[in-house]
Design an enzyme around this catalytic site. Structure first.
Site, PDB file in Angstrom:
ATOM      1  N   SER A 190       0.835  -1.205   0.000  1.00 45.41           N
ATOM      2  CA  SER A 190       0.000   0.000   0.000  1.00 45.41           C
ATOM      3  C   SER A 190       0.873   1.259   0.000  1.00 45.41           C
ATOM      4  O   SER A 190       1.694   1.418  -0.900  1.00 45.41           O
ATOM      5  CB  SER A 190      -0.958  -0.053   1.184  1.00 45.41           C
ATOM      6  OG  SER A 190      -2.049   0.761   0.919  1.00 45.41           O
ATOM      7  N   LYS A 248       3.951   1.896  -2.582  1.00 48.67           N
ATOM      8  CA  LYS A 248       4.321   3.088  -3.369  1.00 48.67           C
ATOM      9  C   LYS A 248       5.787   3.416  -3.071  1.00 48.67           C
ATOM     10  O   LYS A 248       6.574   3.766  -3.958  1.00 48.67           O
ATOM     11  CB  LYS A 248       3.460   4.293  -2.966  1.00 48.67           C
ATOM     12  CG  LYS A 248       1.938   4.089  -3.051  1.00 48.67           C
ATOM     13  CD  LYS A 248       1.184   5.367  -2.654  1.00 48.67           C
ATOM     14  CE  LYS A 248      -0.157   5.171  -1.979  1.00 48.67           C
ATOM     15  NZ  LYS A 248      -1.258   4.610  -2.691  1.00 48.67           N
ATOM     16  N   TRP A 265     -10.166  -0.098  -4.692  1.00 43.42           N
ATOM     17  CA  TRP A 265      -9.637   1.238  -4.361  1.00 43.42           C
ATOM     18  C   TRP A 265      -8.264   1.449  -5.008  1.00 43.42           C
ATOM     19  O   TRP A 265      -7.915   2.544  -5.443  1.00 43.42           O
ATOM     20  CB  TRP A 265      -9.543   1.344  -2.837  1.00 43.42           C
ATOM     21  CG  TRP A 265      -9.107   2.638  -2.244  1.00 43.42           C
ATOM     22  CD1 TRP A 265      -7.988   2.852  -1.495  1.00 43.42           C
ATOM     23  CD2 TRP A 265      -9.789   3.888  -2.286  1.00 43.42           C
ATOM     24  NE1 TRP A 265      -7.926   4.158  -1.083  1.00 43.42           N
ATOM     25  CE2 TRP A 265      -9.028   4.826  -1.549  1.00 43.42           C
ATOM     26  CE3 TRP A 265     -10.986   4.329  -2.877  1.00 43.42           C
ATOM     27  CZ2 TRP A 265      -9.396   6.162  -1.388  1.00 43.42           C
ATOM     28  CZ3 TRP A 265     -11.352   5.661  -2.713  1.00 43.42           C
ATOM     29  CH2 TRP A 265     -10.570   6.548  -1.988  1.00 43.42           C
ATOM     30  N   HIS A 325      -7.389  -5.924   0.707  1.00 44.95           N
ATOM     31  CA  HIS A 325      -6.204  -5.069   0.664  1.00 44.95           C
ATOM     32  C   HIS A 325      -5.307  -5.419   1.854  1.00 44.95           C
ATOM     33  O   HIS A 325      -5.608  -5.059   2.995  1.00 44.95           O
ATOM     34  CB  HIS A 325      -6.699  -3.618   0.764  1.00 44.95           C
ATOM     35  CG  HIS A 325      -5.626  -2.592   0.823  1.00 44.95           C
ATOM     36  ND1 HIS A 325      -4.933  -2.186  -0.278  1.00 44.95           N
ATOM     37  CD2 HIS A 325      -5.148  -1.858   1.864  1.00 44.95           C
ATOM     38  CE1 HIS A 325      -4.070  -1.245   0.070  1.00 44.95           C
ATOM     39  NE2 HIS A 325      -4.169  -1.032   1.376  1.00 44.95           N
TER      40      HIS A 325
HETATM   41  C1  GTR Z   1      -5.335   4.496   2.023  1.00 44.71           C
HETATM   42  C2  GTR Z   1      -4.807   5.307   0.873  1.00 44.71           C
HETATM   43  C3  GTR Z   1      -4.122   4.408  -0.090  1.00 44.71           C
HETATM   44  C4  GTR Z   1      -3.194   3.429   0.580  1.00 44.71           C
HETATM   45  C5  GTR Z   1      -3.688   2.948   1.930  1.00 44.71           C
HETATM   46  C6  GTR Z   1      -2.655   2.275   2.796  1.00 44.71           C
HETATM   47  O1  GTR Z   1      -6.087   5.207   2.925  1.00 44.71           O
HETATM   48  O2  GTR Z   1      -5.881   5.960   0.294  1.00 44.71           O
HETATM   49  O3  GTR Z   1      -3.477   5.173  -1.080  1.00 44.71           O
HETATM   50  O4  GTR Z   1      -1.920   3.919   0.666  1.00 44.71           O
HETATM   51  O5  GTR Z   1      -4.220   3.957   2.669  1.00 44.71           O
HETATM   52  O6  GTR Z   1      -1.488   2.671   2.827  1.00 44.71           O
HETATM   53  O7  GTR Z   1      -3.035   1.344   3.492  1.00 44.71           O
END
Ligand code: GTR
Length: 404
Positions: A237, A241, A328, A380
């Site tokens: 996540s 990145k 998402w 996720h």
């Molecule tokens: C979310 C964000 C994502 C992702 C995620 C995470 O809220 O919108 O881009 O990075 O967090 O890091 O779990």
């Protein structure tokens, strides 16, 4: 005959309904509503000249790198001259004797208040050579990387990596910079630069975390137990990145892995699917440089799309992974960024992935030459399935079977 419905992934109606019932409204989770878009050309210099040779790619790579530095993540500083490593503890009988645990403090300077990365590494004891390593940039609670192993989390299956003869290393991203907007008045940002001296292209927090992972590579280069030519950087996540930006910038990583990284990670921005530049920058403006704000609701104006970011890793190995329910993060957008980066591998003498390759079905990792992808069942998250698929690919990339 194979069942054509199994030949590629599509989101389930349940996953779409669940995503649509989430907090954010006016977000698209339906493939048919992706607008027509044209990706900026990877294999053309900004002046329009085609990129046809590896030598030209070296210059093109630099051009792309500078665009991402200037417009998205910000420019990171050089490593501090006075950074140093401190071995805090070595326990040769960790994990029931299977591993040697090293606790290393990476002091990011000598002045008061210098941030310290508390690195934990488990090195397999059953080995005759330096061990290839996986470094997790941990963006979750520190318990996930518990050095005592009282807590064992799927998010970092260190025992299983060690059983596969990999060193398992991890650090908490908050050691480098906090995951909140505080005007860059704390952490490594404030330590290296006065907040009032920041420019619109000064580094954001993702760049700082990625820079921290590079400082771990600085350490790996000094540790004879680690094979620094066979190291993977990975994260999930926001950590995904970060891993992607780290692997793009720092060519010492042999393998770059990005799990469920989504918007401003692996996912293509122009698809307008899932998280948008508006949502992400309003929620997490510290992650990026200030210049990135110009593209809020103007994704089409970006000089790049995220396939250029993936291409920066070429010809080293890259693995992008997604999860079925994680709309998402736009799984198909993540896959398409990978596929559209493939010409960089081809130009540099690796096959990468063939043009037109279909997104694979659920739970079937697709391994090309230097490029791999999977989409896993479920939410996720970073799961053991992901880790083991990443390790399978690393085995092949690092020719583990040949030099075992
Ligand atoms: C979310 C964000 C994502 C992702 C995620 C995470 O809220 O919108 O881009 O990075 O967090 O890091 O779990």
């Amino acid at each position: 005959m194979s069942d054509p419905s199994q030949a590629t992934w599509t989101a389930t109606q349940e996953a779409i309904a669940k995503a649509e019932s989430g907090h954010w409204k006016n977000i698209n989770y339906v493939e048919e509503r992706v607008p027509p878009y044209t990706l900026p050309e990877l294999m053309r210099f900004q002046d329009g000249t085609p990129v046809k040779t590896p030598e030209q790619w070296t210059r093109r790579r630099q051009e792309i790198l500078e665009l991402f530095q200037d417009q998205l993540y910000g420019f990171s500083p050089e490593p501090p001259k006075d950074m140093h490593f401190e071995t805090v503890d070595i326990d040769a009988s960790a994990m029931d004797g299977n591993a040697t645990r090293k606790l290393i403090d990476i002091h990011l300077g000598k002045s008061p208040g210098a941030p310290v990365i508390h690195l934990v590494i488990f090195i397999p004891n059953k080995r005759t050579k330096p061990a290839p390593a996986f470094l997790l940039i941990c963006n979750r609670d520190k318990n996930n990387i518990d050095p005592t192993r009282a807590v064992k989390s799927d998010f970092w299956p260190a025992e299983q990596l060690v059983n596969r003869d990999y060193a398992a290393a991890a650090f908490f991203n908050g050691d480098v910079a906090p995951d909140k907007y505080d005007g860059f008045t704390t952490g490594i940002h404030a330590y290296l630069q006065k907040p009032e001296e920041r420019k619109p292209n000064s580094w954001g927090t993702i760049a700082a975390w990625a820079w921290g992972a590079s400082r771990v590579m600085d350490y790996f280069e000094t540790d004879p137990d680690i094979d620094d030519k066979k190291c993977a950087v990975t994260g999930h996540s926001r950590g995904g990145k970060t891993a992607l930006w780290c692997g793009a910038l720092d060519q010492r990583w042999a393998l770059t892995i990005s799990n469920c990284s989504g918007c401003s990670g692996a996912a293509l921005a122009r698809r307008h699917f899932g998280e948008s530049l508006s949502v992400i920058q309003n929620a997490f403006k510290h992650w990026f440089c200030q210049n990135y704000r110009a593209y809020i609701d103007k994704e089409e104006d970006l000089p790049f799309d995220q396939h250029w970011l993936v291409a920066l890793v070429a010809p080293r190995a890259v693995y992008i992974s997604s999860a079925d329910e994680d709309l998402w993060a736009d799984p198909r957008g993540e896959w398409l960024a990978l596929l559209n980066a493939a010409p960089a591998w081809k130009l540099l003498g690796r096959n990468g992935l063939d043009e037109g390759t279909a997104m694979p079905p659920l739970n079937k990792p697709l391994k090309g030459d230097g490029m791999a992808y999977h989409i896993r069942t479920g939410e996720h998250n970073y799961k053991v399935f992901d880790w083991m698929a990443h390790a399978d690919f690393a085995d092949a990339e690092f020719n583990r079977n040949q030099d075992a």
